[in-house]
Motif scaffolding. Structure first.
Motif, short mmCIF file in Angstrom:
data_model
loop_
_atom_site.label_atom_id
_atom_site.label_comp_id
_atom_site.label_asym_id
_atom_site.label_seq_id
_atom_site.Cartn_x
_atom_site.Cartn_y
_atom_site.Cartn_z
N GLN A 30 65.58 64.36 57.03
CA GLN A 30 64.26 64.41 56.39
C GLN A 30 63.56 65.66 56.91
O GLN A 30 62.71 65.58 57.80
N GLY A 31 63.95 66.82 56.42
CA GLY A 31 63.39 68.07 56.93
C GLY A 31 63.86 68.31 58.35
O GLY A 31 65.05 68.24 58.64
N ASP A 32 62.91 68.57 59.25
CA ASP A 32 63.25 68.77 60.67
C ASP A 32 63.49 67.46 61.40
O ASP A 32 63.92 67.46 62.55
N TRP A 33 63.20 66.36 60.74
CA TRP A 33 63.37 65.04 61.35
C TRP A 33 64.59 64.35 60.77
O TRP A 33 64.98 64.60 59.63
N CYS A 34 65.19 63.48 61.56
CA CYS A 34 66.35 62.71 61.13
C CYS A 34 66.07 61.23 61.33
O CYS A 34 65.32 60.84 62.22
N LEU A 35 66.70 60.42 60.51
CA LEU A 35 66.64 58.97 60.64
C LEU A 35 68.05 58.49 60.97
O LEU A 35 69.01 58.85 60.27
N GLU A 36 68.16 57.71 62.02
CA GLU A 36 69.46 57.23 62.47
C GLU A 36 69.43 55.71 62.49
O GLU A 36 68.48 55.10 63.00
N THR A 37 70.45 55.09 61.94
CA THR A 37 70.63 53.65 62.02
C THR A 37 71.90 53.41 62.82
O THR A 37 72.96 53.91 62.46
N VAL A 38 71.77 52.68 63.91
CA VAL A 38 72.89 52.41 64.80
C VAL A 38 73.18 50.91 64.74
O VAL A 38 72.31 50.09 65.03
N PHE A 39 74.37 50.58 64.32
CA PHE A 39 74.78 49.18 64.27
C PHE A 39 75.40 48.84 65.62
O PHE A 39 76.28 49.55 66.10
N VAL A 40 74.91 47.76 66.23
CA VAL A 40 75.31 47.42 67.59
C VAL A 40 75.91 46.02 67.66
O VAL A 40 75.58 45.14 66.86
N GLU A 41 76.75 45.85 68.65
CA GLU A 41 77.35 44.54 68.93
C GLU A 41 77.76 44.53 70.38
O GLU A 41 78.39 45.48 70.86
N GLY A 42 77.38 43.49 71.09
CA GLY A 42 77.75 43.39 72.50
C GLY A 42 76.73 42.60 73.27
O GLY A 42 75.90 41.87 72.70
N GLU A 43 76.78 42.74 74.58
CA GLU A 43 75.86 42.01 75.44
C GLU A 43 74.43 42.52 75.25
O GLU A 43 74.19 43.72 75.18
N ALA A 44 73.50 41.58 75.20
CA ALA A 44 72.09 41.92 74.97
C ALA A 44 71.58 42.92 76.00
O ALA A 44 70.84 43.84 75.66
N GLU A 45 71.99 42.77 77.25
CA GLU A 45 71.54 43.69 78.30
C GLU A 45 71.97 45.12 78.01
O GLU A 45 71.21 46.06 78.21
N ARG A 46 73.18 45.29 77.52
CA ARG A 46 73.69 46.62 77.22
C ARG A 46 72.92 47.24 76.04
O ARG A 46 72.54 48.41 76.08
N VAL A 47 72.65 46.45 75.02
CA VAL A 47 71.89 46.94 73.87
C VAL A 47 70.45 47.24 74.28
O VAL A 47 69.88 48.25 73.87
N ARG A 48 69.88 46.40 75.13
CA ARG A 48 68.53 46.62 75.65
C ARG A 48 68.45 47.98 76.36
O ARG A 48 67.53 48.76 76.14
N ARG A 49 69.44 48.28 77.19
CA ARG A 49 69.45 49.57 77.90
C ARG A 49 69.53 50.73 76.91
O ARG A 49 68.90 51.77 77.11
N LEU A 50 70.30 50.57 75.84
CA LEU A 50 70.40 51.60 74.81
C LEU A 50 69.03 51.83 74.16
O LEU A 50 68.59 52.97 74.00
N VAL A 51 68.34 50.77 73.80
CA VAL A 51 67.02 50.88 73.18
C VAL A 51 66.07 51.62 74.11
O VAL A 51 65.37 52.56 73.70
N TYR A 52 66.04 51.24 75.38
CA TYR A 52 65.14 51.90 76.33
C TYR A 52 65.52 53.35 76.56
O TYR A 52 64.66 54.21 76.73
N ARG A 53 66.78 53.63 76.54
CA ARG A 53 67.22 55.03 76.71
C ARG A 53 66.76 55.88 75.53
O ARG A 53 66.29 56.99 75.71
N LEU A 54 66.86 55.35 74.32
CA LEU A 54 66.40 56.08 73.14
C LEU A 54 64.89 56.29 73.17
O LEU A 54 64.39 57.34 72.79
N LYS A 55 64.15 55.30 73.65
CA LYS A 55 62.69 55.42 73.72
C LYS A 55 62.26 56.47 74.75
O LYS A 55 61.14 56.95 74.70
N ASP A 56 63.15 56.83 75.65
CA ASP A 56 62.82 57.76 76.72
C ASP A 56 62.89 59.22 76.29
O ASP A 56 62.46 60.11 77.02
N PHE A 57 63.39 59.51 75.09
CA PHE A 57 63.49 60.88 74.60
C PHE A 57 62.13 61.36 74.09
O PHE A 57 61.47 60.66 73.32
N ASP A 58 61.75 62.57 74.48
CA ASP A 58 60.50 63.15 73.98
C ASP A 58 60.56 63.41 72.48
O ASP A 58 59.57 63.27 71.79
N GLY A 59 61.71 63.80 71.95
CA GLY A 59 61.83 64.13 70.53
C GLY A 59 62.06 62.95 69.63
O GLY A 59 62.15 63.09 68.42
#
Length: 126
Positions: free
Chosen positions: A88-117
């Motif tokens: 979408q121009g300079d911005w992108c939309l990403e959909t990530v399909f996940v499966e696994g332990e909730a703790e591992r997915v939770r860490r992924l979500v928090y890691r993504l939220k930690d990006f400035d961009g």
């Protein structure tokens, strides 16, 4: 309890237009509802246990995070089933399909939220 917030004018104008369009009777009530939704999303993310299936959707400024984002996706390849990407121009939309332990997915979500961009990160467990 009274509190004050520093909010950019543009966001405040859009927020006011939104709660008025929805028929909410005051800005205070709209802020309380928005805060309650935010807390509920966090509570769901924190309290879900066991194996989960779901999606994580986020938008990001391509140039500022793409290399680091690929590193994160490789770090979490055990939880990422597949991805879908749209420009979408300079911005992108990403959909990530996940499966696994909730703790591992939770860490992924928090890691993504930690990006400035990265602007927004949303998740949904099935």
């Amino acid at each position: 309890m009274r509190t004050s917030l520093a909010v950019p004018d543009g966001i405040l104008e859009e927020f006011d237009a939104t709660w008025r369009a929805e028929g909410i009777d005051s800005r205070s009530r709209a802020v309380r509802e928005a805060m309650a939704e935010y807390v509920e999303r966090h509570r769901t993310l924190e309290t879900t246990t066991g194996s989960v299936t779901g999606v994580v959707v986020f938008d990001y400024e391509h140039e500022s995070v793409i290399e680091r984002l690929h590193d994160v996706q490789h770090d979490y390849q055990d939880a990422i089933v597949s991805t879908s990407h749209a420009h979408q121009g300079d911005w992108c939309l990403e959909t990530v399909f996940v499966e696994g332990e909730a703790e591992r997915v939770r860490r992924l979500v928090y890691r993504l939220k930690d990006f400035d961009g990265v602007r927004r990160v949303r998740f949904m467990f099935l």
